[in-house]
Design a protein around this motif. Structure first.
Motif, PDB file in Angstrom:
ATOM      1  N   LEU A 216      75.680 -27.352  47.889  1.00 14.46           N
ATOM      2  CA  LEU A 216      74.359 -27.227  48.505  1.00 14.46           C
ATOM      3  C   LEU A 216      74.128 -25.842  49.097  1.00 14.46           C
ATOM      4  CD1 LEU A 216      71.668 -28.295  49.600  1.00 14.46           C
ATOM      5  CD2 LEU A 216      72.925 -29.293  51.519  1.00 14.46           C
ATOM      6  N   GLU A 217      75.053 -25.364  49.901  1.00  9.76           N
ATOM      7  CA  GLU A 217      74.859 -24.075  50.561  1.00  9.76           C
ATOM      8  C   GLU A 217      74.826 -22.932  49.550  1.00  9.76           C
ATOM      9  OE1 GLU A 217      76.625 -21.512  54.356  1.00  9.76           O
ATOM     10  OE2 GLU A 217      77.580 -23.394  53.744  1.00  9.76           O
ATOM     11  N   ASP A 218      75.665 -23.006  48.513  1.00  8.29           N
ATOM     12  CA  ASP A 218      75.686 -21.958  47.492  1.00  8.29           C
ATOM     13  C   ASP A 218      74.359 -21.884  46.741  1.00  8.29           C
ATOM     14  OD1 ASP A 218      78.292 -21.358  48.154  1.00  8.29           O
ATOM     15  OD2 ASP A 218      79.162 -22.529  46.516  1.00  8.29           O
ATOM     16  N   VAL A 219      73.837 -23.039  46.357  1.00  6.27           N
ATOM     17  CA  VAL A 219      72.582 -23.056  45.607  1.00  6.27           C
ATOM     18  C   VAL A 219      71.415 -22.639  46.506  1.00  6.27           C
ATOM     19  CG1 VAL A 219      70.951 -24.526  44.355  1.00  6.27           C
ATOM     20  CG2 VAL A 219      73.408 -24.741  43.938  1.00  6.27           C
ATOM     21  N   ALA A 220      71.449 -23.055  47.765  1.00  3.65           N
ATOM     22  CA  ALA A 220      70.403 -22.624  48.696  1.00  3.65           C
ATOM     23  C   ALA A 220      70.409 -21.108  48.852  1.00  3.65           C
ATOM     24  CB  ALA A 220      70.591 -23.304  50.048  1.00  3.65           C
ATOM     25  N   LEU A 221      71.602 -20.513  48.921  1.00  3.64           N
ATOM     26  CA  LEU A 221      71.696 -19.057  48.992  1.00  3.64           C
ATOM     27  C   LEU A 221      71.079 -18.416  47.754  1.00  3.64           C
ATOM     28  CD1 LEU A 221      72.775 -16.426  50.263  1.00  3.64           C
ATOM     29  CD2 LEU A 221      74.956 -16.882  49.107  1.00  3.64           C
ATOM     30  N   ALA A 222      71.297 -19.028  46.592  1.00  2.00           N
ATOM     31  CA  ALA A 222      70.770 -18.490  45.338  1.00  2.00           C
ATOM     32  C   ALA A 222      69.258 -18.613  45.235  1.00  2.00           C
ATOM     33  CB  ALA A 222      71.420 -19.198  44.151  1.00  2.00           C
TER      34      ALA A 222
ATOM     35  N   GLY B 256      72.053 -26.484  54.378  1.00  2.00           N
ATOM     36  CA  GLY B 256      73.472 -26.758  54.202  1.00  2.00           C
ATOM     37  C   GLY B 256      74.395 -25.931  55.065  1.00  2.00           C
ATOM     38  N   SER B 257      73.852 -24.992  55.831  1.00  2.44           N
ATOM     39  CA  SER B 257      74.718 -24.061  56.553  1.00  2.44           C
ATOM     40  C   SER B 257      74.834 -24.397  58.036  1.00  2.44           C
ATOM     41  CB  SER B 257      74.199 -22.629  56.400  1.00  2.44           C
ATOM     42  OG  SER B 257      72.961 -22.470  57.073  1.00  2.44           O
ATOM     43  N   THR B 258      75.912 -23.905  58.624  1.00  4.60           N
ATOM     44  CA  THR B 258      76.101 -23.904  60.069  1.00  4.60           C
ATOM     45  C   THR B 258      76.480 -22.483  60.471  1.00  4.60           C
ATOM     46  OG1 THR B 258      78.456 -24.454  59.914  1.00  4.60           O
ATOM     47  CG2 THR B 258      76.898 -26.297  60.098  1.00  4.60           C
ATOM     48  N   ALA B 259      76.208 -22.130  61.714  1.00  2.00           N
ATOM     49  CA  ALA B 259      76.533 -20.780  62.175  1.00  2.00           C
ATOM     50  C   ALA B 259      76.665 -20.778  63.687  1.00  2.00           C
ATOM     51  CB  ALA B 259      75.461 -19.783  61.732  1.00  2.00           C
ATOM     52  N   ASP B 260      77.411 -19.803  64.190  1.00  2.00           N
ATOM     53  CA  ASP B 260      77.618 -19.676  65.629  1.00  2.00           C
ATOM     54  C   ASP B 260      76.405 -19.046  66.307  1.00  2.00           C
ATOM     55  OD1 ASP B 260      80.182 -20.709  65.500  1.00  2.00           O
ATOM     56  OD2 ASP B 260      81.122 -18.736  65.284  1.00  2.00           O
ATOM     57  N   VAL B 261      76.112 -19.514  67.510  1.00  2.00           N
ATOM     58  CA  VAL B 261      75.192 -18.841  68.416  1.00  2.00           C
ATOM     59  C   VAL B 261      76.044 -17.972  69.329  1.00  2.00           C
ATOM     60  CG1 VAL B 261      73.427 -19.109  70.193  1.00  2.00           C
ATOM     61  CG2 VAL B 261      73.610 -20.794  68.350  1.00  2.00           C
ATOM     62  N   GLN B 262      75.695 -16.691  69.449  1.00  2.00           N
ATOM     63  CA  GLN B 262      76.500 -15.766  70.234  1.00  2.00           C
ATOM     64  C   GLN B 262      75.704 -15.215  71.410  1.00  2.00           C
ATOM     65  OE1 GLN B 262      77.383 -13.273  66.683  1.00  2.00           O
ATOM     66  NE2 GLN B 262      79.523 -13.527  67.258  1.00  2.00           N
TER      67      GLN B 262
ATOM     68  N   LYS C 168      56.799 -37.783  40.845  1.00  2.00           N
ATOM     69  CA  LYS C 168      56.576 -39.139  40.340  1.00  2.00           C
ATOM     70  C   LYS C 168      57.856 -39.965  40.377  1.00  2.00           C
ATOM     71  CE  LYS C 168      52.906 -37.549  37.213  1.00  2.00           C
ATOM     72  NZ  LYS C 168      52.506 -37.372  35.785  1.00  2.00           N
ATOM     73  N   THR C 169      58.962 -39.360  39.956  1.00  2.00           N
ATOM     74  CA  THR C 169      60.232 -40.089  39.905  1.00  2.00           C
ATOM     75  C   THR C 169      61.115 -39.819  41.117  1.00  2.00           C
ATOM     76  OG1 THR C 169      61.340 -38.307  38.694  1.00  2.00           O
ATOM     77  CG2 THR C 169      60.184 -39.983  37.389  1.00  2.00           C
ATOM     78  N   LYS C 170      60.683 -38.864  41.959  1.00  2.00           N
ATOM     79  CA  LYS C 170      61.459 -38.448  43.136  1.00  2.00           C
ATOM     80  C   LYS C 170      62.853 -37.952  42.740  1.00  2.00           C
ATOM     81  CE  LYS C 170      58.977 -41.571  46.247  1.00  2.00           C
ATOM     82  NZ  LYS C 170      57.983 -41.965  45.225  1.00  2.00           N
ATOM     83  N   ALA C 171      62.898 -37.232  41.638  1.00  2.00           N
ATOM     84  CA  ALA C 171      64.155 -36.675  41.136  1.00  2.00           C
ATOM     85  C   ALA C 171      64.194 -35.176  41.399  1.00  2.00           C
ATOM     86  CB  ALA C 171      64.297 -36.946  39.643  1.00  2.00           C
ATOM     87  N   VAL C 172      65.383 -34.663  41.722  1.00  4.89           N
ATOM     88  CA  VAL C 172      65.560 -33.234  41.970  1.00  4.89           C
ATOM     89  C   VAL C 172      66.587 -32.678  40.991  1.00  4.89           C
ATOM     90  CG1 VAL C 172      64.928 -33.396  44.403  1.00  4.89           C
ATOM     91  CG2 VAL C 172      67.328 -33.645  43.742  1.00  4.89           C
ATOM     92  N   TYR C 173      66.394 -31.426  40.608  1.00 10.16           N
ATOM     93  CA  TYR C 173      67.260 -30.759  39.640  1.00 10.16           C
ATOM     94  C   TYR C 173      67.550 -29.347  40.144  1.00 10.16           C
ATOM     95  CZ  TYR C 173      65.259 -34.465  36.718  1.00 10.16           C
ATOM     96  OH  TYR C 173      64.839 -35.680  36.223  1.00 10.16           O
ATOM     97  N   PHE C 174      68.799 -28.911  39.954  1.00  7.47           N
ATOM     98  CA  PHE C 174      69.183 -27.575  40.387  1.00  7.47           C
ATOM     99  C   PHE C 174      70.071 -26.930  39.328  1.00  7.47           C
ATOM    100  CE2 PHE C 174      68.514 -30.040  44.243  1.00  7.47           C
ATOM    101  CZ  PHE C 174      67.671 -29.216  44.971  1.00  7.47           C
ATOM    102  N   ALA C 175      69.992 -25.610  39.249  1.00  9.35           N
ATOM    103  CA  ALA C 175      70.859 -24.857  38.340  1.00  9.35           C
ATOM    104  C   ALA C 175      71.146 -23.499  38.952  1.00  9.35           C
ATOM    105  CB  ALA C 175      70.202 -24.698  36.971  1.00  9.35           C
ATOM    106  N   GLN C 176      72.261 -22.911  38.517  1.00 12.26           N
ATOM    107  CA  GLN C 176      72.625 -21.571  38.979  1.00 12.26           C
ATOM    108  C   GLN C 176      73.399 -20.854  37.888  1.00 12.26           C
ATOM    109  OE1 GLN C 176      75.026 -21.364  42.539  1.00 12.26           O
ATOM    110  NE2 GLN C 176      74.603 -19.189  42.846  1.00 12.26           N
TER     111      GLN C 176
END
Length: 275
Positions: free
Chosen positions: A194-200, A132-138, A237-245
């Protein structure tokens, strides 16, 4: 310029451990530009980087990376940071212009700062990317200093489908996000979270399984485990995803809504993260 890459969990594992190993067998002094760069540990266990006794940087993690020649200018690179789970140090650049005084520049914030890649005339800093993230190349050179040369965004592996997910090969939640179908499902469920949960889920490991075979796991934010921890589950089986924080309410924030979760997955979540 826009670049797209997929982040492998191994990259974060390297960032979490490499500097701890690198400090072993480190030289305490490095001849440089007619003087001496030194690293000394204090009574408080932090370390001081100095040139001929003048302090240049100080932190818990300080180690010498290497010296490179950039179009005739010698440049010494040091990693300096707080340390911690899944956190990379910043890069301290040391150089001495011809006829001038010694100079330093620090590149990258602690925790995720990219290591330097050297060419004949400059350094490039290519960031680690979370889902979910983007960042600069320096880039950096003695003449131009630090510049932004492009942008990278996280992208799953092309043409990867649900059928490509092999639970035996999942060693970190980010391995799942590298799958195109999983990533699309996660984006649909999480939206702008998305990005917040990925960080977590940054500091994590391989998943567990419920009795019915649902993959699940938890993780935490670097330097902040125990606050804002994350959870994921994936039902093949159901191709379902679940997230919590972890959040401010009586129960963790959940995507989709917690009352729509199967009881088995809710129970796995409650055992994995404490609210």
């Amino acid at each position: 310029m826009r670049w797209a890459i997929s982040l492998l969990a191994a990259g974060l594992t390297f960032a979490a451990t490499a500097f701890a190993v690198a400090q072993e067998d480190q030289p305490s002094s490095i001849p440089f530009a007619g003087g001496t760069l030194s690293i000394k540990e204090t009574a408080d266990l932090d370390k001081i980087l100095a040139f001929d006794g003048k302090e240049l940087a100080r932190n818990y993690v300080v180690y010498y990376d290497r010296t490179v020649d950039l179009d005739g200018t010698k440049v010494a690179l040091f990693a300096v940071g707080d340390g911690g789970n899944a956190c990379g140090p910043a890069t301290v650049i040391v150089w001495k212009p011809e006829g001038g005084e010694l100079k330093t520049e620090t590149v990258g914030e602690d925790c995720g700062a990219p290591p330097a890649a050297a060419t004949e005339d400059g350094l490039y800093f290519v960031p680690y990317l979370r889902p979910g993230s983007t960042a600069d190349v320096q880039s950096w050179s003695p003449e131009e200093g630090l510049r932004v040369v492009g942008e990278m965004r996280f992208t799953p592996q092309p043409d990867t489908k649900w059928a490509d997910i092999d639970p035996a090969k999942i060693t970190h939640p980010y391995d799942l996000f590298a799958n195109g179908d999983f990533y699309d499902a996660a984006k649909k469920v999480l939206g702008d979270k998305l990005e917040d949960v990925a960080l977590a889920l940054s500091v994590s490991g391989g998943p567990d399984k419920t009795a019915s075979g649902v993959l699940y796991g938890s993780g935490c934010i670097p330097h902040a485990c125990g606050g804002g921890d994350g959870f994921f589950a994936f039902d093949q089986k159901t191709k379902a995803v679940y997230f919590a924080q972890q959040g401010d309410g009586a129960e963790p924030d959940a995507w989709p809504a917690l009352d729509t979760w199967p009881a088995e997955i809710r129970e796995a979540m409650k055992k994995s993260i404490q609210q």
